[in-house]
Write an enzyme that holds these catalytic residues in place. Structure first.
Site, PDB file in Angstrom:
ATOM      1  N   GLU A  14       6.814   6.077 -12.738  1.00 25.63           N
ATOM      2  CA  GLU A  14       7.923   6.637 -11.991  1.00 25.63           C
ATOM      3  C   GLU A  14       8.427   7.872 -12.711  1.00 25.63           C
ATOM      4  O   GLU A  14       8.778   7.825 -13.887  1.00 25.63           O
ATOM      5  CB  GLU A  14       9.043   5.600 -11.878  1.00 25.63           C
ATOM      6  N   HIS A  32       0.076  12.762 -25.175  1.00 21.39           N
ATOM      7  CA  HIS A  32      -0.386  12.972 -23.803  1.00 21.39           C
ATOM      8  C   HIS A  32      -0.343  11.670 -23.012  1.00 21.39           C
ATOM      9  O   HIS A  32      -0.205  10.601 -23.585  1.00 21.39           O
ATOM     10  CB  HIS A  32      -1.806  13.547 -23.782  1.00 21.39           C
ATOM     11  N   GLU A  79      -4.652  13.585 -19.854  1.00 23.31           N
ATOM     12  CA  GLU A  79      -6.073  13.264 -20.004  1.00 23.31           C
ATOM     13  C   GLU A  79      -6.549  12.622 -18.699  1.00 23.31           C
ATOM     14  O   GLU A  79      -5.930  11.704 -18.184  1.00 23.31           O
ATOM     15  CB  GLU A  79      -6.288  12.280 -21.152  1.00 23.31           C
TER      16      GLU A  79
END
Length: 85
Positions: A14, A32, A79
Protein backbone atom coordinates in the site's frame (compact mmCIF):
# COMPACT_ATOMS: atom_id res chain seq x y z
CA UNK A 1 -7.53 -14.54 3.66
CA UNK A 2 -8.74 -11.14 2.46
CA UNK A 3 -10.84 -9.74 -0.37
CA UNK A 4 -7.67 -9.71 -2.48
CA UNK A 5 -7.09 -13.47 -2.29
CA UNK A 6 -5.53 -16.03 -0.01
CA UNK A 7 -2.58 -14.63 1.96
CA UNK A 8 0.03 -17.20 0.85
CA UNK A 9 -0.47 -16.34 -2.84
CA UNK A 10 -1.14 -12.62 -2.66
CA UNK A 11 1.14 -9.73 -1.80
CA UNK A 12 -0.09 -6.23 -1.17
CA UNK A 13 1.96 -3.06 -1.00
CA UNK A 14 0.00 0.00 0.00
CA UNK A 15 1.42 3.35 -1.09
CA UNK A 16 -0.23 6.25 0.70
CA UNK A 17 -0.51 9.97 0.28
CA UNK A 18 -2.27 12.57 2.38
CA UNK A 19 -5.47 14.01 0.91
CA UNK A 20 -4.97 17.27 2.80
CA UNK A 21 -1.80 18.13 0.86
CA UNK A 22 0.75 17.26 3.55
CA UNK A 23 3.94 15.83 2.09
CA UNK A 24 6.36 13.18 3.26
CA UNK A 25 10.13 13.45 3.30
CA UNK A 26 11.81 10.96 1.02
CA UNK A 27 12.74 7.95 3.14
CA UNK A 28 16.10 6.24 3.05
CA UNK A 29 15.67 3.32 5.43
CA UNK A 30 16.01 0.65 2.75
CA UNK A 31 18.18 -0.01 -0.29
CA UNK A 32 15.49 -1.22 -2.69
CA UNK A 33 12.17 -3.02 -3.09
CA UNK A 34 11.69 -6.07 -5.30
CA UNK A 35 8.74 -6.72 -7.60
CA UNK A 36 8.04 -10.04 -9.32
CA UNK A 37 7.26 -9.77 -13.03
CA UNK A 38 6.42 -12.39 -15.67
CA UNK A 39 9.20 -11.29 -18.06
CA UNK A 40 12.07 -9.04 -16.94
CA UNK A 41 13.31 -8.29 -20.47
CA UNK A 42 9.86 -7.18 -21.64
CA UNK A 43 9.25 -5.19 -18.46
CA UNK A 44 12.57 -3.35 -18.91
CA UNK A 45 11.80 -2.59 -22.56
CA UNK A 46 8.37 -1.19 -21.67
CA UNK A 47 9.76 0.85 -18.78
CA UNK A 48 12.66 2.22 -20.85
CA UNK A 49 10.19 3.25 -23.60
CA UNK A 50 8.29 5.17 -20.91
CA UNK A 51 11.46 7.00 -19.86
CA UNK A 52 12.33 4.95 -16.76
CA UNK A 53 16.06 4.67 -16.00
CA UNK A 54 17.33 1.09 -16.29
CA UNK A 55 20.11 0.98 -13.69
CA UNK A 56 21.14 -2.63 -14.33
CA UNK A 57 19.80 -4.46 -17.40
CA UNK A 58 18.30 -7.94 -17.15
CA UNK A 59 20.73 -10.69 -16.18
CA UNK A 60 20.55 -14.17 -14.71
CA UNK A 61 21.16 -14.31 -10.96
CA UNK A 62 22.96 -17.19 -9.24
CA UNK A 63 19.52 -18.53 -8.25
CA UNK A 64 18.54 -18.82 -11.91
CA UNK A 65 16.06 -15.95 -11.67
CA UNK A 66 16.25 -13.09 -14.17
CA UNK A 67 16.74 -9.76 -12.41
CA UNK A 68 17.11 -6.09 -13.34
CA UNK A 69 17.26 -2.81 -11.42
CA UNK A 70 15.34 0.34 -12.34
CA UNK A 71 14.99 3.74 -10.70
CA UNK A 72 11.52 5.14 -10.07
CA UNK A 73 10.70 8.83 -10.67
CA UNK A 74 11.46 9.65 -7.01
CA UNK A 75 14.92 8.06 -7.21
CA UNK A 76 14.16 4.78 -5.41
CA UNK A 77 15.69 1.55 -6.70
CA UNK A 78 13.31 -1.23 -7.70
CA UNK A 79 14.48 -4.74 -8.47
CA UNK A 80 12.46 -6.63 -11.07
CA UNK A 81 12.53 -10.39 -10.55
CA UNK A 82 11.41 -13.15 -12.91
CA UNK A 83 11.59 -16.37 -10.87
CA UNK A 84 13.71 -19.25 -12.15
CA UNK A 85 11.76 -21.77 -14.22
Amino acid sequence: SSDLGPEPSTALLELCSEADGRSYDKGNAYEHMAIEVDDVVTACAELAAAGVEIVRPAKKAMSGAQIAMVRDPDGYLLELIQPAP
